[in-house]
Design a protein around this motif. Structure first.
Motif, PDB file in Angstrom:
ATOM      1  N   ASP A 295       0.825  -1.208   0.000  1.00 43.45           N
ATOM      2  CA  ASP A 295       0.000   0.000   0.000  1.00 43.45           C
ATOM      3  C   ASP A 295       0.858   1.256   0.000  1.00 43.45           C
ATOM      4  O   ASP A 295       0.567   2.227  -0.710  1.00 43.45           O
ATOM      5  CB  ASP A 295      -0.938   0.002   1.210  1.00 43.45           C
ATOM      6  CG  ASP A 295      -2.040  -1.047   1.089  1.00 43.45           C
ATOM      7  OD1 ASP A 295      -2.335  -1.467  -0.042  1.00 43.45           O
ATOM      8  OD2 ASP A 295      -2.585  -1.439   2.141  1.00 43.45           O
ATOM      9  N   GLY A 296       1.936   1.238   0.795  1.00 44.96           N
ATOM     10  CA  GLY A 296       2.813   2.399   0.839  1.00 44.96           C
ATOM     11  C   GLY A 296       3.508   2.641  -0.485  1.00 44.96           C
ATOM     12  O   GLY A 296       3.625   3.787  -0.941  1.00 44.96           O
ATOM     13  N   LEU A 297       3.965   1.570  -1.129  1.00 45.04           N
ATOM     14  CA  LEU A 297       4.622   1.704  -2.427  1.00 45.04           C
ATOM     15  C   LEU A 297       3.642   2.201  -3.475  1.00 45.04           C
ATOM     16  O   LEU A 297       3.964   3.092  -4.282  1.00 45.04           O
ATOM     17  CB  LEU A 297       5.225   0.363  -2.848  1.00 45.04           C
ATOM     18  CG  LEU A 297       5.905   0.340  -4.215  1.00 45.04           C
ATOM     19  CD1 LEU A 297       7.129   1.248  -4.229  1.00 45.04           C
ATOM     20  CD2 LEU A 297       6.290  -1.093  -4.599  1.00 45.04           C
ATOM     21  N   THR A 298       2.428   1.655  -3.469  1.00 44.54           N
ATOM     22  CA  THR A 298       1.411   2.081  -4.439  1.00 44.54           C
ATOM     23  C   THR A 298       1.090   3.565  -4.273  1.00 44.54           C
ATOM     24  O   THR A 298       0.999   4.313  -5.256  1.00 44.54           O
ATOM     25  CB  THR A 298       0.139   1.236  -4.273  1.00 44.54           C
ATOM     26  OG1 THR A 298       0.447  -0.144  -4.532  1.00 44.54           O
ATOM     27  CG2 THR A 298      -0.937   1.688  -5.243  1.00 44.54           C
TER      28      THR A 298
ATOM     29  N   ARG B  97       1.791   6.462  -7.109  1.00 43.06           N
ATOM     30  CA  ARG B  97       0.694   7.316  -7.601  1.00 43.06           C
ATOM     31  C   ARG B  97       1.014   8.789  -7.388  1.00 43.06           C
ATOM     32  O   ARG B  97       0.698   9.636  -8.244  1.00 43.06           O
ATOM     33  CB  ARG B  97      -0.603   6.934  -6.899  1.00 43.06           C
ATOM     34  CG  ARG B  97      -1.216   5.646  -7.448  1.00 43.06           C
ATOM     35  CD  ARG B  97      -2.493   5.296  -6.743  1.00 43.06           C
ATOM     36  NE  ARG B  97      -3.127   4.136  -7.365  1.00 43.06           N
ATOM     37  CZ  ARG B  97      -3.863   3.243  -6.728  1.00 43.06           C
ATOM     38  NH1 ARG B  97      -4.074   3.390  -5.417  1.00 43.06           N
ATOM     39  NH2 ARG B  97      -4.411   2.223  -7.363  1.00 43.06           N
ATOM     40  N   ALA B  98       1.628   9.109  -6.270  1.00 41.26           N
ATOM     41  CA  ALA B  98       1.978  10.501  -6.009  1.00 41.26           C
ATOM     42  C   ALA B  98       2.988  11.006  -7.040  1.00 41.26           C
ATOM     43  O   ALA B  98       2.873  12.133  -7.535  1.00 41.26           O
ATOM     44  CB  ALA B  98       2.548  10.645  -4.594  1.00 41.26           C
ATOM     45  N   LEU B  99       3.965  10.181  -7.377  1.00 39.35           N
ATOM     46  CA  LEU B  99       4.960  10.575  -8.377  1.00 39.35           C
ATOM     47  C   LEU B  99       4.316  10.750  -9.747  1.00 39.35           C
ATOM     48  O   LEU B  99       4.575  11.733 -10.453  1.00 39.35           O
ATOM     49  CB  LEU B  99       6.072   9.524  -8.452  1.00 39.35           C
ATOM     50  CG  LEU B  99       7.068   9.509  -7.296  1.00 39.35           C
ATOM     51  CD1 LEU B  99       7.968   8.276  -7.388  1.00 39.35           C
ATOM     52  CD2 LEU B  99       7.912  10.773  -7.287  1.00 39.35           C
ATOM     53  N   VAL B 100       3.472   9.813 -10.120  1.00 34.63           N
ATOM     54  CA  VAL B 100       2.839   9.868 -11.439  1.00 34.63           C
ATOM     55  C   VAL B 100       1.879  11.052 -11.524  1.00 34.63           C
ATOM     56  O   VAL B 100       1.853  11.786 -12.526  1.00 34.63           O
ATOM     57  CB  VAL B 100       2.114   8.539 -11.727  1.00 34.63           C
ATOM     58  CG1 VAL B 100       1.227   8.655 -12.968  1.00 34.63           C
ATOM     59  CG2 VAL B 100       3.131   7.423 -11.914  1.00 34.63           C
ATOM     60  N   ASN B 101       1.090  11.267 -10.485  1.00 31.01           N
ATOM     61  CA  ASN B 101       0.132  12.378 -10.497  1.00 31.01           C
ATOM     62  C   ASN B 101       0.817  13.732 -10.492  1.00 31.01           C
ATOM     63  O   ASN B 101       0.229  14.737 -10.911  1.00 31.01           O
ATOM     64  CB  ASN B 101      -0.818  12.270  -9.309  1.00 31.01           C
ATOM     65  CG  ASN B 101      -1.752  11.077  -9.421  1.00 31.01           C
ATOM     66  OD1 ASN B 101      -1.984  10.560 -10.509  1.00 31.01           O
ATOM     67  ND2 ASN B 101      -2.272  10.626  -8.293  1.00 31.01           N
TER      68      ASN B 101
END
Length: 640
Positions: free
Chosen positions: A33-36, A40-44
């Protein structure tokens, strides 16, 4: 708990360095969950990244793929591509952290700008999300496999005899059991370690080693059928270790490995691969014969695995055998390991699969190794697993592209004592002083040290164990659980201890930012080495009567050739094609409308093509070049 080993959810949330929120480097190991969330934060937060799944694990977790590129230019599927894969083995969570930080480096560091505009980088941070999740469980046991339930002992039951945390210390380690008929003795140079008794030297065995636990299924073996089925980095096609307990039912049998292979087949523009795993060809490049460095695994774990070696070779039907009653039922019959195509076939029946790097490709592997050592500072490996069924080997041998694997971590080195003389430091051979680099784990259900020559084991009775424990001690890392007494329900008084799970495969978490930055820099360097074809010169000569000679020169400005020599031999890389866009009947002589060059060397090498054509004065003619690994380019000439 060992320093830097495990983190709570609160610590993970608080472990983002400096200013920048979720875009700062992480100094904690992340669960799924932490990695996901971090991905997502990097991609967004960037227009140069997108995220999608290439498959779903047995337990329903997505295998994420991040595509990093400036998508405003050439379509990404027409660019030279780099693939980075982490965390194939469940216990190598470091791999996913390095992959994560590589993405962060590509998106934030100015040195990556040219890579984003000219190439594309695909990153699969965690191929084995189910196996990695075991690192964050209540009891740690160094699980390398995924969540596939496998009947390891071939008795018709699944996962019925796992290891147990008998002494309640939160981890499953090893037991050393007093046994006058045992093969092992306490190492006199370091009583934490064990060595095989050398009868020729008058040594007598005093112990047998087992994984910590009891005989849950009553078959005479201990802990031979636990959770964690398939080690994904042993599940691929090249030298697949058939019928071994952690290699899968067949090649590419798992949804995670199948998703990766499907992606590779669909994206043949991938021109290089980097994996983070337990086998190395980066710190130590293939030798002059094209062979990888000798494997060298933790002996303590290999010694314990020997207690169940018969059951993995033969299987058990109906019980019997085991530690006290001799071999299992049928154990002296023919082993279940089957014939292996290419190894057992008649040598006159055809060419056997290559198992060494092609001589003409060695210079490229050496150059990349030099770059890796220069950037990371890692110059020597410790533990190194034999590559059987490894993904990076498939990428080279089956797909013909340069492929590399690294542990991603050099063992810590001790600071020299001030009073120690320079001569003394130079004369130290590293036995126990922590002068080595590289890491790995002796985990798994079989194996042993030195399967192809023994590596350091050939000269050191303690194998890599002494070097590992010395390096960790010198760096202040608690890598070994001291042997402690325990009253076992079957054996009576035993000792429980051994290497702490995950510590020999994952450095202290505070090292992650620096390691991540260095590996991001290396990925930029490696991606910049990909072949890159361009039409660099054109010429038109008019002969009169509507006849013209059109000449074009194609250059490979990258470092790698458009195909490694093994790609040529295996026919796994398409030739580079140059085409003049005129009707075939307009070509009077010269090269064919579509001409090919099988292998165009890199570093500015050129190939010239010439056509004599019939055309009209002022007519525009397009010339097109395509390299499967080196991209595409076009040029337009005017006939006059």
């Amino acid at each position: 708990m060992p320093r830097g080993w495990m983190y709570t959810a609160a610590a993970i949330s608080a472990a983002l360095l400096s200013v920048g929120g979720l875009h700062a480097q992480s100094s904690a190991y992340l669960d799924y969950d932490g990695l996901t969330d971090e991905l997502r934060a990097l991609v967004n937060g960037s227009s140069n990244a997108n995220m999608r799944s290439i498959g779903t694990s047995h337990e329903g977790r997505e295998v994420w793929l991040i595509e990093v590129s400036d998508r405003s230019g050439t379509p990404t599927n027409e660019r030279p591509a780099m693939l980075v894969v982490g965390n194939l083995e469940g216990d190598h969570v470091l791999g996913s952290q390095l992959a994560l930080e590589t993405i962060r480096f590509l998106l934030n560091d100015p040195s990556a700008a040219s890579v984003l505009s000219d190439q594309v980088v695909y990153v699969i941070p965690r191929l084995n999300p189910d196996g990695a999740e075991a690192m964050f469980s209540g009891v740690k046991y160094g699980r390398a496999g995924n969540a596939f339930s496998y009947d390891d002992d071939n008795d018709g039951r699944f996962d019925e005899d796992p290891g147990e945390d008998l002494n309640g210390d939160g981890m499953i380690t090893l037991m050393r059991v007093p046994d006058p008929s045992g093969d092992f003795m306490v190492d006199p140079d370091d009583p934490r370690l064990m060595k095989r008794a050398d009868k020729a030297e008058g040594e007598t065995g005093t112990h047998t080693l087992y994984t910590e636990g009891v005989d849950s299924d009553g078959d005479g073996f201990l802990n031979e059928d636990g959770a964690g089925g398939v080690d994904l980095n042993r599940n691929f096609q090249h030298e697949h270790p058939y019928y071994q307990a952690d290699a899968g039912l067949y090649m590419v049998s798992e949804p995670e490995s199948r998703g990766l292979m499907d992606f590779m087949v669909a994206n043949r523009h991938i021109g290089a691969v980097l994996t983070f795993g337990h086998s190395d060809n980066l710190v130590t490049a293939p030798d002059s014969r094209g062979q990888l460095a000798d494997p060298d695994m933790i002996d303590l774990v290999a010694f314990a695995a020997e207690a169940n070696s018969d059951i993995y070779r033969n299987g058990v039907f109906g019980g019997g055998g085991g530690r006290g009653g001799g071999p299992a039922v049928g154990a002296r019959g023919a082993p279940i390991r089957g014939a292996q195509p290419g190894a057992d076939n008649d040598p006159d029946s055809g060419r056997r699969p290559a198992v060494t790097v092609n001589f003409e490709d060695l210079e490229y592997f050496s150059a990349v190794s030099d770059a890796y050592r220069e950037i990371t500072g890692i110059t020597e490996i410790g533990v190194n697993r034999q590559a059987e069924g490894a993904f990076f080997q498939v990428a080279y041998y089956q797909m013909g592209i340069p492929a590399f694997s690294t542990q991603g971590w050099g063992l810590p080195t001790a600071e020299p004592e001030e009073e120690e003389s320079e001569e003394g430091r130079e004369g130290d051979d590293g036995d126990g002083d922590g002068d080595g680099d590289g890491d790995g784990d002796g985990g798994g259900r079989g194996g042993g040290s030195g399967a192809r020559g023994g590596g350091q084991s050939s000269s050191d009775d303690a194998g890599i164990d002494r070097k590992l424990i010395g390096a960790m001690d010198a760096a202040g890392i608690e890598a070994f659980a001291a042997w402690s007494s325990y009253d076992h329900p079957e054996f009576g008084p035993v000792e429980i201890g051994g290497f702490v799970p995950y510590v020999t495969t994952n450095p202290p978490a505070e090292q992650l930012p620096d390691l991540g930055r260095k590996h991001g820099e290396f990925v930029v360097r490696l991606t910049g080495m990909l072949p890159r074809v361009n039409i660099v010169d054109t010429e038109v000569t008019a002969h009169g009567g509507g006849v013209f000679t059109v000449t074009a020169e194609v250059e490979n400005s990258g470092y790698f050739p458009t195909s490694l020599q093994h790609g040529v031999v295996s026919r796994s890389v398409q030739p580079t094609t140059v085409r003049i866009q005129v009707d075939p009947e307009a070509i009077l002589t010269g090269d064919a409308k579509s001409s090919t060059v099988q292998r165009l060397e890199g570093s500015g090498s050129r190939a010239k093509f010439s056509w004599v054509i019939q055309g009209d004065d002022g007519q525009s003619v397009e010339i097109w070049v395509r390299s499967q690994k080196g991209g595409t380019d076009t040029a337009t000439v005017t006939l006059r």
